[in-house]
Design a protein around this motif. Structure first.
Motif, PDB file in Angstrom:
ATOM      1  N   GLN A   1       2.239   2.263  -3.402  1.00  0.00           N
ATOM      2  CA  GLN A   1       1.181   2.760  -4.228  1.00  0.00           C
ATOM      3  C   GLN A   1       0.708   4.083  -3.578  1.00  0.00           C
ATOM      4  N   GLU A   2       0.779   4.348  -2.364  1.00  0.00           N
ATOM      5  CA  GLU A   2       0.214   5.802  -1.960  1.00  0.00           C
ATOM      6  C   GLU A   2       1.767   6.747  -1.746  1.00  0.00           C
ATOM      7  N   GLN A   3       2.453   6.252  -2.030  1.00  0.00           N
ATOM      8  CA  GLN A   3       3.793   7.155  -1.909  1.00  0.00           C
ATOM      9  C   GLN A   3       3.961   7.805  -0.407  1.00  0.00           C
ATOM     10  N   ALA A   4       3.948   6.631   0.332  1.00  0.00           N
ATOM     11  CA  ALA A   4       4.124   7.082   1.836  1.00  0.00           C
ATOM     12  C   ALA A   4       5.573   6.805   2.272  1.00  0.00           C
TER      13      ALA A   4
ATOM     14  N   ILE B   1      -2.226   3.799   6.191  1.00  0.00           N
ATOM     15  CA  ILE B   1      -1.692   2.395   5.569  1.00  0.00           C
ATOM     16  C   ILE B   1      -1.529   1.224   6.579  1.00  0.00           C
TER      17      ILE B   1
ATOM     18  N   LEU C   1       0.864  -1.032  -0.072  1.00  0.00           N
ATOM     19  CA  LEU C   1      -0.036   0.022  -0.071  1.00  0.00           C
ATOM     20  C   LEU C   1       0.864   1.138   0.065  1.00  0.00           C
TER      21      LEU C   1
ATOM     22  N   LEU D   1      -0.794   9.686   7.031  1.00  0.00           N
ATOM     23  CA  LEU D   1      -1.120   8.880   5.930  1.00  0.00           C
ATOM     24  C   LEU D   1      -0.271   7.418   6.100  1.00  0.00           C
TER      25      LEU D   1
ATOM     26  N   ALA E   1      -6.098   2.155  -2.656  1.00  0.00           N
ATOM     27  CA  ALA E   1      -5.289   0.753  -2.703  1.00  0.00           C
ATOM     28  C   ALA E   1      -5.995  -0.209  -1.830  1.00  0.00           C
TER      29      ALA E   1
ATOM     30  N   THR F   1      -7.352   4.372   2.097  1.00  0.00           N
ATOM     31  CA  THR F   1      -6.894   4.440   0.842  1.00  0.00           C
ATOM     32  C   THR F   1      -7.577   3.666   0.087  1.00  0.00           C
TER      33      THR F   1
END
Ligand code: ADP
Ligand code: NI
Length: 226
Positions: A41-44, A117, A38, A113, A188, A186
């Motif tokens: 995909q979420e650029q964390a 996740i 995740l 964020l 994702a 999220t």
């Protein structure tokens, strides 16, 4: 993998060894893997996500007499002993303090964020085939019945009510597991939750059919009277 991640994984694995309530090392490993999926995909922040995923159940309130402060404290002690950047420690402990489910009607604290996740990954591990397995394992470890048609599910408005309730496994689906799909943070995770949710509904449908000795040919239910 960094040495910090490797050593944290070893510390968690040793601490949780022998758990039979669905909180064993393999739960942590699955949450770790799903969190990374995740996070990409979420650029964390991958470091905060991974450390929080690894440490999120280290001092679960269910195993420390309801004391919610144990998890963040153990995590802080561990990360300090590894000389981790204080800002990272803060971010990780903030997540651990707020990630867990406290009841259907309890308003949750806001999460970063990275926290969203880890919470999504933790919730994904509570639904689908693995979620079903974990729910029965947890109830078995607690000596609870898997089902009692006379007990109705309850929607807990407070954390204390949720903590104290001795729900059957089937009621736990209605009180928590079926609610999780719509509570993913999220996009994702929402996508991954769909199929797992559908599988639980199918499982519950079959469970009910077998419980009531439903005739698969006619759909009629077997009654003990008459
Ligand atoms: P998490 O790892 O998401 O914090 P919990 O600590 O809430 O999960 O619970 C661990 C596992 O046990 C989850 O799969 C959860 O669904 C299950 N579980 C928790 N409470 C119950 C219950 N009352 N009956 C059945 N299963 C439960
Ligand atoms: Ni967990």
């Amino acid at each position: 993998m960094t040495i910090l991640m490797e050593q944290t994984a070893r510390y968690v694995r040793e601490t949780l060894a022998g758990d039979s309530t669905g909180h064993d090392w393999w739960h942590i490993e699955r949450v770790w893997k799903t969190s990374l999926l995740l996070a990409r995909q979420e650029q964390a922040d991958l470091q905060v996500v991974q450390l929080a995923a690894l440490l999120h159940d280290i001092g679960d309130w269910k195993f420390h007499g309801g004391d919610e402060a144990v998890g963040p404290r153990l995590a802080r002690d561990w990360l300090s002993s590894q000389s981790v950047d204080p800002a990272v420690i803060e971010a990780v402990c903030q997540i651990i303090a707020n990630v867990s489910f406290k009841g259907a009607g309890v308003v949750a604290a806001p999460l970063s964020l990275e926290g969203q996740i880890v919470q999504d990954a933790d919730r994904l591990d509570a639904i689908g085939a693995i979620g079903i397995g974990r729910a029965f394992a947890y109830s078995g470890a607690k000596g609870r019945a898997m089902h009692d048609p006379d007990q109705r599910p309850e929607y807990h408005a407070s954390f204390a009510a949720y903590q104290n309730k001795q729900s059957t496994t089937i009621n736990h689906f209605h009180e928590k597991l079926l609610l999780l799909k719509d509570r993913m943070n999220t996009a994702a995770a929402r996508a991954l939750a769909e199929e797992r949710h559908a599988f639980m509904l199918e499982f519950l449908r079959r469970f009910e059919a077998e419980w009531t000795a439903q005739d698969p040919a006619t759909g009629s239910i077997s009654h003990l009277t008459g």
